[in-house]
Write a protein that holds these residues in place. Structure first.
Motif, PDB file in Angstrom:
ATOM      1  N   GLY A 133      29.943  35.958 -31.623  1.00  0.00           N
ATOM      2  CA  GLY A 133      29.081  36.213 -32.764  1.00  0.00           C
ATOM      3  C   GLY A 133      29.834  36.637 -34.002  1.00  0.00           C
ATOM      4  N   ASN A 134      31.174  36.624 -33.966  1.00  0.00           N
ATOM      5  CA  ASN A 134      31.958  36.910 -35.162  1.00  0.00           C
ATOM      6  C   ASN A 134      31.886  35.728 -36.122  1.00  0.00           C
ATOM      7  OD1 ASN A 134      32.981  39.457 -34.217  1.00  0.00           O
ATOM      8  ND2 ASN A 134      34.335  38.302 -32.872  1.00  0.00           N
ATOM      9  N   VAL A 135      32.059  36.005 -37.417  1.00  0.00           N
ATOM     10  CA  VAL A 135      32.034  34.963 -38.443  1.00  0.00           C
ATOM     11  C   VAL A 135      33.463  34.666 -38.880  1.00  0.00           C
ATOM     12  CG1 VAL A 135      31.194  34.319 -40.735  1.00  0.00           C
ATOM     13  CG2 VAL A 135      29.752  35.693 -39.223  1.00  0.00           C
ATOM     14  N   HIS A 136      33.776  33.373 -38.975  1.00  0.00           N
ATOM     15  CA  HIS A 136      35.095  32.932 -39.417  1.00  0.00           C
ATOM     16  C   HIS A 136      34.957  32.085 -40.671  1.00  0.00           C
ATOM     17  CE1 HIS A 136      37.293  33.952 -35.599  1.00  0.00           C
ATOM     18  NE2 HIS A 136      36.046  33.914 -35.161  1.00  0.00           N
ATOM     19  N   ALA A 137      35.806  32.352 -41.648  1.00  0.00           N
ATOM     20  CA  ALA A 137      35.922  31.487 -42.824  1.00  0.00           C
ATOM     21  C   ALA A 137      36.998  30.451 -42.521  1.00  0.00           C
ATOM     22  CB  ALA A 137      36.280  32.291 -44.059  1.00  0.00           C
ATOM     23  N   ILE A 138      36.618  29.178 -42.598  1.00  0.00           N
ATOM     24  CA  ILE A 138      37.509  28.093 -42.216  1.00  0.00           C
ATOM     25  C   ILE A 138      37.971  27.347 -43.464  1.00  0.00           C
ATOM     26  CG2 ILE A 138      37.795  26.065 -40.761  1.00  0.00           C
ATOM     27  CD1 ILE A 138      37.130  28.652 -39.261  1.00  0.00           C
ATOM     28  N   GLY A 139      39.276  27.169 -43.602  1.00  0.00           N
ATOM     29  CA  GLY A 139      39.856  26.399 -44.697  1.00  0.00           C
ATOM     30  C   GLY A 139      40.660  25.242 -44.163  1.00  0.00           C
ATOM     31  N   LYS A 140      41.393  24.602 -45.022  1.00  0.00           N
ATOM     32  CA  LYS A 140      42.180  23.446 -44.614  1.00  0.00           C
ATOM     33  C   LYS A 140      43.297  23.829 -43.656  1.00  0.00           C
ATOM     34  CE  LYS A 140      44.997  19.663 -46.494  1.00  0.00           C
ATOM     35  NZ  LYS A 140      45.558  19.045 -47.717  1.00  0.00           N
ATOM     36  N   ASP A 141      43.958  24.951 -43.918  1.00  0.00           N
ATOM     37  CA  ASP A 141      45.106  25.343 -43.108  1.00  0.00           C
ATOM     38  C   ASP A 141      44.976  26.737 -42.508  1.00  0.00           C
ATOM     39  OD1 ASP A 141      46.592  22.946 -43.731  1.00  0.00           O
ATOM     40  OD2 ASP A 141      46.882  23.788 -45.734  1.00  0.00           O
ATOM     41  N   PHE A 142      43.797  27.329 -42.540  1.00  0.00           N
ATOM     42  CA  PHE A 142      43.649  28.693 -42.028  1.00  0.00           C
ATOM     43  C   PHE A 142      42.256  28.901 -41.446  1.00  0.00           C
ATOM     44  CE2 PHE A 142      41.748  28.951 -46.169  1.00  0.00           C
ATOM     45  CZ  PHE A 142      40.693  29.838 -46.005  1.00  0.00           C
ATOM     46  N   ALA A 143      42.142  29.920 -40.622  1.00  0.00           N
ATOM     47  CA  ALA A 143      40.863  30.387 -40.091  1.00  0.00           C
ATOM     48  C   ALA A 143      40.913  31.905 -40.117  1.00  0.00           C
ATOM     49  CB  ALA A 143      40.633  29.873 -38.673  1.00  0.00           C
ATOM     50  N   GLN A 157      43.707  36.819 -40.232  1.00  0.00           N
ATOM     51  CA  GLN A 157      44.031  35.435 -40.548  1.00  0.00           C
ATOM     52  C   GLN A 157      44.768  34.771 -39.393  1.00  0.00           C
ATOM     53  OE1 GLN A 157      46.083  34.812 -44.218  1.00  0.00           O
ATOM     54  NE2 GLN A 157      46.323  32.620 -43.918  1.00  0.00           N
ATOM     55  N   ASP A 158      44.396  33.517 -39.117  1.00  0.00           N
ATOM     56  CA  ASP A 158      45.070  32.708 -38.120  1.00  0.00           C
ATOM     57  C   ASP A 158      45.166  31.285 -38.631  1.00  0.00           C
ATOM     58  OD1 ASP A 158      46.237  33.534 -35.689  1.00  0.00           O
ATOM     59  OD2 ASP A 158      44.301  34.284 -34.995  1.00  0.00           O
ATOM     60  N   SER A 159      45.945  30.483 -37.936  1.00  0.00           N
ATOM     61  CA  SER A 159      46.036  29.072 -38.299  1.00  0.00           C
ATOM     62  C   SER A 159      44.841  28.323 -37.733  1.00  0.00           C
ATOM     63  CB  SER A 159      47.326  28.463 -37.751  1.00  0.00           C
ATOM     64  OG  SER A 159      47.273  28.389 -36.337  1.00  0.00           O
ATOM     65  N   VAL A 160      44.507  27.206 -38.341  1.00  0.00           N
ATOM     66  CA  VAL A 160      43.432  26.361 -37.813  1.00  0.00           C
ATOM     67  C   VAL A 160      43.790  25.862 -36.422  1.00  0.00           C
ATOM     68  CG1 VAL A 160      42.170  24.213 -38.149  1.00  0.00           C
ATOM     69  CG2 VAL A 160      42.606  25.693 -40.090  1.00  0.00           C
ATOM     70  N   HIS A 161      45.093  25.642 -36.181  1.00  0.00           N
ATOM     71  CA  HIS A 161      45.526  25.181 -34.860  1.00  0.00           C
ATOM     72  C   HIS A 161      45.155  26.192 -33.783  1.00  0.00           C
ATOM     73  CE1 HIS A 161      47.980  23.589 -31.625  1.00  0.00           C
ATOM     74  NE2 HIS A 161      48.568  24.763 -31.521  1.00  0.00           N
ATOM     75  N   LEU A 162      45.440  27.472 -34.003  1.00  0.00           N
ATOM     76  CA  LEU A 162      45.082  28.497 -33.022  1.00  0.00           C
ATOM     77  C   LEU A 162      43.574  28.613 -32.865  1.00  0.00           C
ATOM     78  CD1 LEU A 162      47.628  31.361 -33.817  1.00  0.00           C
ATOM     79  CD2 LEU A 162      47.551  29.903 -31.786  1.00  0.00           C
ATOM     80  N   TYR A 163      42.858  28.528 -33.976  1.00  0.00           N
ATOM     81  CA  TYR A 163      41.404  28.598 -33.930  1.00  0.00           C
ATOM     82  C   TYR A 163      40.848  27.441 -33.092  1.00  0.00           C
ATOM     83  CZ  TYR A 163      36.551  28.820 -35.506  1.00  0.00           C
ATOM     84  OH  TYR A 163      35.179  28.890 -35.545  1.00  0.00           O
ATOM     85  N   ASP A 164      41.344  26.230 -33.345  1.00  0.00           N
ATOM     86  CA  ASP A 164      40.874  25.061 -32.603  1.00  0.00           C
ATOM     87  C   ASP A 164      41.229  25.147 -31.116  1.00  0.00           C
ATOM     88  OD1 ASP A 164      39.777  23.936 -34.856  1.00  0.00           O
ATOM     89  OD2 ASP A 164      41.506  22.650 -35.285  1.00  0.00           O
ATOM     90  N   ALA A 165      42.380  25.736 -30.826  1.00  0.00           N
ATOM     91  CA  ALA A 165      42.853  25.773 -29.445  1.00  0.00           C
ATOM     92  C   ALA A 165      42.191  26.867 -28.616  1.00  0.00           C
ATOM     93  CB  ALA A 165      44.373  25.960 -29.429  1.00  0.00           C
ATOM     94  N   TYR A 166      41.967  28.045 -29.211  1.00  0.00           N
ATOM     95  CA  TYR A 166      41.545  29.194 -28.420  1.00  0.00           C
ATOM     96  C   TYR A 166      40.133  29.698 -28.709  1.00  0.00           C
ATOM     97  CZ  TYR A 166      46.585  29.344 -27.761  1.00  0.00           C
ATOM     98  OH  TYR A 166      47.883  29.008 -27.478  1.00  0.00           O
ATOM     99  N   VAL A 167      39.629  29.475 -29.896  1.00  0.00           N
ATOM    100  CA  VAL A 167      38.355  30.068 -30.283  1.00  0.00           C
ATOM    101  C   VAL A 167      37.218  29.056 -30.253  1.00  0.00           C
ATOM    102  CG1 VAL A 167      37.124  31.336 -32.081  1.00  0.00           C
ATOM    103  CG2 VAL A 167      39.560  31.746 -31.718  1.00  0.00           C
ATOM    104  N   ARG A 168      37.373  27.943 -30.927  1.00  0.00           N
ATOM    105  CA  ARG A 168      36.281  26.972 -31.055  1.00  0.00           C
ATOM    106  C   ARG A 168      35.808  26.408 -29.716  1.00  0.00           C
ATOM    107  NH1 ARG A 168      37.536  23.157 -35.617  1.00  0.00           N
ATOM    108  NH2 ARG A 168      36.414  24.631 -36.950  1.00  0.00           N
ATOM    109  N   PRO A 169      36.687  26.132 -28.732  1.00  0.00           N
ATOM    110  CA  PRO A 169      36.195  25.563 -27.467  1.00  0.00           C
ATOM    111  C   PRO A 169      35.270  26.483 -26.689  1.00  0.00           C
ATOM    112  CG  PRO A 169      38.551  25.180 -27.709  1.00  0.00           C
ATOM    113  CD  PRO A 169      38.159  26.162 -28.779  1.00  0.00           C
ATOM    114  N   CYS A 170      35.323  27.787 -26.912  1.00  0.00           N
ATOM    115  CA  CYS A 170      34.467  28.726 -26.183  1.00  0.00           C
ATOM    116  C   CYS A 170      33.063  28.680 -26.777  1.00  0.00           C
ATOM    117  CB  CYS A 170      35.037  30.137 -26.284  1.00  0.00           C
ATOM    118  SG  CYS A 170      34.070  31.377 -25.387  1.00  0.00           S
TER     119      CYS A 170
END
Length: 431
Positions: A177-187, A201-214
């Motif tokens: 339920g956390n909110v993330h601001a997503i940009g071209k190269d960051f999350a 702040q994290d990279s979009v790669h880490l966000y896509d790999a670990y956060v979004r699939p859940c």
């Protein structure tokens, strides 16, 4: 027991284990500091990291901690944020008390009827998302001709404005339920501290790999979906973030569409590439995606006939619900994936139904939507009987990004067909 695909197994392990190598587990309970009552759905986060846990209906939590010397941040709607330093590995479960917020000014009264959230006619909303009692908004300031990130408090006042590292393109929720601001190269994971917007702040790669699939979380359990065979097969998996064990708990496939995929008839463009069920089941989702873009026929078949099997998963309270619209059942599971029972459903067979489930996370209620002539009607789903209640029609055509929070529907609306900017409205759907 169905075997977990290798790639998904790696993803499950990475999401909770690879980030926490040489870590230890902290267990505890979060209580109301005054009454001593357990607090469910409180967020427990390792400060400065994406490591997060959520308390269950008994206020219990368990989370990995990478090392000693870190601080746990504990937050919950209506309570002051608490901090718990971990100077050493605790021998016993920790107990954390939260103090209720002292709100001296009354919040905005949300009455019956349509209300515009932002009164300033020069501000248009690009996206929005709730975190605790705060509402994050990406707004376009017509006067300054720029987008900005801000938050609105309970009294409908715009507070802090903050771009973060650069202009985001959207706001997204994670499974906590956390909110993330997503940009071209960051999350960036957003939160409020001292009335200002803060972020991890994290990279979009880490966000896509670990956060979004859940797609869901309760206690130590995380839930993932794996689709195959042109999205006609759906498997759900529960992963225990403490023991690092993951297991299948729900399988669904559309047998009719699967047979059509391997049918040699010329009416099926997939038959040129797939000539057996074994071959179809062995193809990766990536390959199916490539096949669906080969020519106009396959694209049309994908859109018109081979829609993904429809069975969304949602966490409500301490239950995991699968709204199985293929076989007409609401499937109920415990957090560890134990099948508790099924409830027959038929609301999805009614005319004008839209494949849409909305969860009111504050009240633990579910809604579905029907669309007629551009107007959306919301019906609450009784989670004990599977029946739907009286519908409430939202008084605007083509509302976008509908959510329901504490009995109030929020949505974005374009006030003119030629205008890409939108305004944020709310409308009470339940007392």
């Amino acid at each position: 027991m169905r075997r977990i695909p290798l790639l998904l197994t790696l993803l499950l392990l990475l999401s909770a284990s690879a980030l926490t190598a040489q870590s230890f587990v902290v267990k505890g309970i979060v209580r109301d500091a005054e009454t001593g009552e357990a607090i469910p759905l409180a967020t427990v986060r390792v400060s400065g990291s994406i490591l997060t846990a959520m308390t269950d209906d008994q206020g219990l939590f368990a989370t990995h901690v990478p090392r000693t010397g870190v601080v746990l941040e504990i937050s919950r709607l209506g309570y002051q944020r608490a901090y718990y330093p971990l100077e050493r590995v605790p021998d016993e479960p920790v107990e954390i008390g939260l103090v209720k917020k002292d709100i001296t000014l009354a919040p905005v009264l949300i009455e019956a009827g349509l209300q515009k959230v932002l009164k300033d006619d020069k501000l248009y909303v690009k996206d929005y998302g709730f975190w605790e009692e705060y509402l994050f908004v990406m707004v376009f300031d017509e006067n300054r001709r720029e987008f900005k990130l801000a938050y609105i408090n309970e009294r409908d006042s715009i507070m802090d404005e903050n771009w973060g590292p650069e202009a985001p393109t959207s706001l997204e929720y994670d499974c906590y339920g956390n909110v993330h601001a997503i940009g071209k190269d960051f999350a960036c994971q957003l939160y409020i501290d001292n009335e200002t917007i803060q972020y991890y702040q994290d990279s979009v790669h880490l966000y896509d790999a670990y956060v979004r699939p859940c797609i869901g979380n309760v206690g130590p359990y995380y839930y993932y979906a794996y689709r195959q065979l042109n999205d006609q097969v759906l498997d759900y998996y529960a992963h225990n973030g403490i023991t690092a064990n993951g297991d299948f708990f729900f399988h669904l496939e559309d047998e009719r569409r699967i047979q059509q995929i391997i049918d040699p008839s010329e009416l099926n463009p997939f038959s040129d590439y797939v000539n057996s069920e074994a071959m179809a089941r062995g193809m990766s989702p990536k390959m199916w995606k490539r096949l669906s873009t080969l020519n106009e026929d396959t694209q049309f078949e994908k859109l018109a006939f081979f829609k993904p099997v429809d069975a969304p998963l949602h966490v409500v309270g301490n239950n995991v619900l699968v709204f199985d619209h293929l076989t007409n059942y609401l499937r109920i599971f415990s957090p560890d994936g134990f099948h508790k029972g099924d409830i027959p459903i038929d609301y999805h067979r009614l005319p004008k139904w839209d494949s849409f489930i909305i969860i009111d996370k504050i009240r633990g209620e579910a809604y579905t939507r029907y669309v007629r002539n551009g107007y959306s009607t919301l019906h609450e789903i009784d989670l004990e009987t599977g029946q739907i209640g009286t519908g409430i029609e939202l008084p605007r055509e083509f509302p976008e990004e509908i959510t329901v929070r504490d009995g109030v529907a929020y949505f974005l609306y374009r006030e003119a067909n030629y205008d890409d900017t939108r305004r944020l409205y709310r409308y009470r759907v339940k007392d």
